[in-house]
Design an enzyme around this catalytic site. Structure first.
Site, short mmCIF file in Angstrom:
data_model
loop_
_atom_site.label_atom_id
_atom_site.label_comp_id
_atom_site.label_asym_id
_atom_site.label_seq_id
_atom_site.Cartn_x
_atom_site.Cartn_y
_atom_site.Cartn_z
N THR A 1 0.83 -1.21 0.00
CA THR A 1 0.00 0.00 0.00
C THR A 1 0.86 1.26 0.00
OG1 THR A 1 -1.82 -1.13 1.07
CG2 THR A 1 -1.75 1.23 1.36
N ASP B 1 0.03 -6.67 4.74
CA ASP B 1 -0.73 -7.90 4.98
C ASP B 1 0.17 -9.07 5.39
OD1 ASP B 1 -3.08 -6.66 4.58
OD2 ASP B 1 -3.55 -7.58 2.65
C1 SIN Z 1 -1.10 -3.15 2.69
O1 SIN Z 1 0.02 -2.95 2.27
O2 SIN Z 1 -1.55 -2.55 3.69
C2 SIN Z 1 -2.06 -4.12 2.07
C3 SIN Z 1 -1.63 -4.61 0.74
C4 SIN Z 1 -0.39 -5.43 0.82
O3 SIN Z 1 -0.15 -6.08 1.83
O4 SIN Z 1 0.38 -5.39 -0.16
#
Ligand code: SIN
Length: 395
Positions: A12, A92
């Site tokens: 993200t 994640d």
């Molecule tokens: C995030 O980064 O918060 C969710 C998406 C991912 O883990 O790449």
């Protein structure tokens, strides 16, 4: 000024969506250059070298990509002019990658993971500030030889213990009852504590790794079907049980674990609860360790289905039969049909052959009334008889 490598993997922090909004975005869209451009203050802290290794949503992280990451970080940090690394990563699975690198990286130089809960296009995105602090942390003298670190929301975590605990707030990580390693305010680092667990240069996993064995995690829940374990065992070499409470599961799972262990699947017992401890009953330095290890190597004993050895427990009659059978089976025992005990349906699958062959050869008998009593404890007198009868077959 120190030189820090930024190893970018996506997430993200590199995500884009509707301008100003935090919802409905795609992770891993923009490159690390564009993120760094938004934080000119970084140039007052360190010389930066950028390595865009991948640009993925971290749900696409795989064991193969872990190895690419480990090997690249080690190669980058083998350059004497580079003082530390910051890894940008999706939140994640950031905790999994942090743990993997904690166990496998062979470097004392600081390695700090960070990411963001809001995409780069959100109003008040958290990524740039996390990245700024992660770089300051990687530059800090006390970060050296502390194992892999993670930085999120002004908080310093250990790569071993960090856990994503919130899927919405920007303060998304925690170490639960282990607290955190310290805090940051702007560029200032305040370490409070450190992990006492072996990591990086002292870890026994910090070798060159070409592939990772296939190991599955089986999550136990009320009524979970034991078929899950048979399915997983068909294409995995090991299974980690995320058991309830202190690593528990039903009798049906216990039976499946016993059977599959006998056939060679390796089980490790853990808990689905993220606080507390799962006990292992083989204690470091105890007198029995060498004997158990030698007996295991010779395929004479294995552990119990629940992952423990049962160090202090008296042995059941069926387990004693299995051990004796493992010792004697290549010593000319006949394969005649053994005694058809009235309680044979109580005998565990892994012990049926042993009891059949040993009773056919009069090494072991029942307890009277044509009963075998498989779970009954072996008395000292019975043990003496078994040893005497066995000696006849040992050449
Ligand atoms: C995030 O980064 O918060 C969710 C998406 C991912 O883990 O790449």
């Amino acid at each position: 000024m120190k030189t820090i490598a930024i190893v970018a993997t996506g997430g993200t922090i590199a995500g884009t969506g509707k301008k100003g909004k935090t919802a409905a975005y795609h992770a891993g869209e923009i490159d690390i250059d564009s993120i760094i451009e938004t934080i000119p203050e970084i140039n007052e802290v360190a010389h930066i070298k950028e390595y865009q290794l991948m640009n993925i949503d971290s749900n696409e992280m795989t064991h193969e990509k872990w190895l690419i990451l480990k090997n690249n970080i080690e190669e980058i940090l083998s350059d004497d002019t580079i003082d530390g690394a910051v890894v940008t990563h999706g939140t994640d699975t950031l905790d999994e990658t942090a743990y993997f690198l904690t166990l496998t990286l062979n470097t004392p130089k600081p390695v700090v993971l960070t990411g963001a809960m809001r995409p780069a296009t959100a109003t008040s995105a958290d990524g740039p500030f996390n990245l700024y602090q992660a770089i300051c942390l990687a530059c800090h003298g006390e970060s050296y030889n502390r194992g892999v670190l993670a930085l999120f929301s002004n908080t310093i975590y250990s790569g071993r213990d960090i856990e994503k605990v919130n899927n919405f707030k920007i303060d998304a990580f925690d170490q639960r009852s282990l607290g955190c390693l310290g805090y940051m305010q702007d560029q200032e680092v305040y370490f409070y504590t450190q992990t006492s667990k072996i990591h990086t240069i002292k870890s026994r996993f910090n070798k060159r790794i070409d592939s990772i064995k296939s190991v599955a995690i089986a999550f136990y829940y009320s009524g979970a079907d034991a078929k899950i374990l048979y399915d997983l065992a068909s294409d995995h070499e090991g299974i980690v049980i995320a058991g309830s409470g202190s690593g528990n599961y039903s009798q049906a799972w216990l039976k499946a674990i016993e059977e599959l262990s006998e056939k060679g699947t390796i089980f490790v017992r853990s808990s689905r609860i993220s606080q507390g401890i799962v006990f292992d009953d083989e204690k470091d330095g105890e007198w029995y360790l060498g004997y158990i290890s030698a007996a295991r190597k010779n395929n004479i004993v294995s552990g119990k289905g629940d992952g423990s050895f049962g160090i202090g427990e008296a042995i059941s009659r069926q387990d004693a039969a299995v051990i004796l059978y493992n010792i004697l089976k290549n010593n000319g025992l006949s394969n005649d049909k053994g005694i058809d005990f009235a309680d044979s349906d109580m005998i565990s699958d892994y012990a049926i052959d042993a009891i059949n062959v040993l009773s056919a050869n009069s090494v072991i008998n029942g307890v009277g009334d044509n009963m075998f009593s498989p779970l009954g404890r072996l008395t000292r007198a019975e043990a003496a008889k078994l040893i005497f009868e066995s000696i006849k077959y040992i050449k």
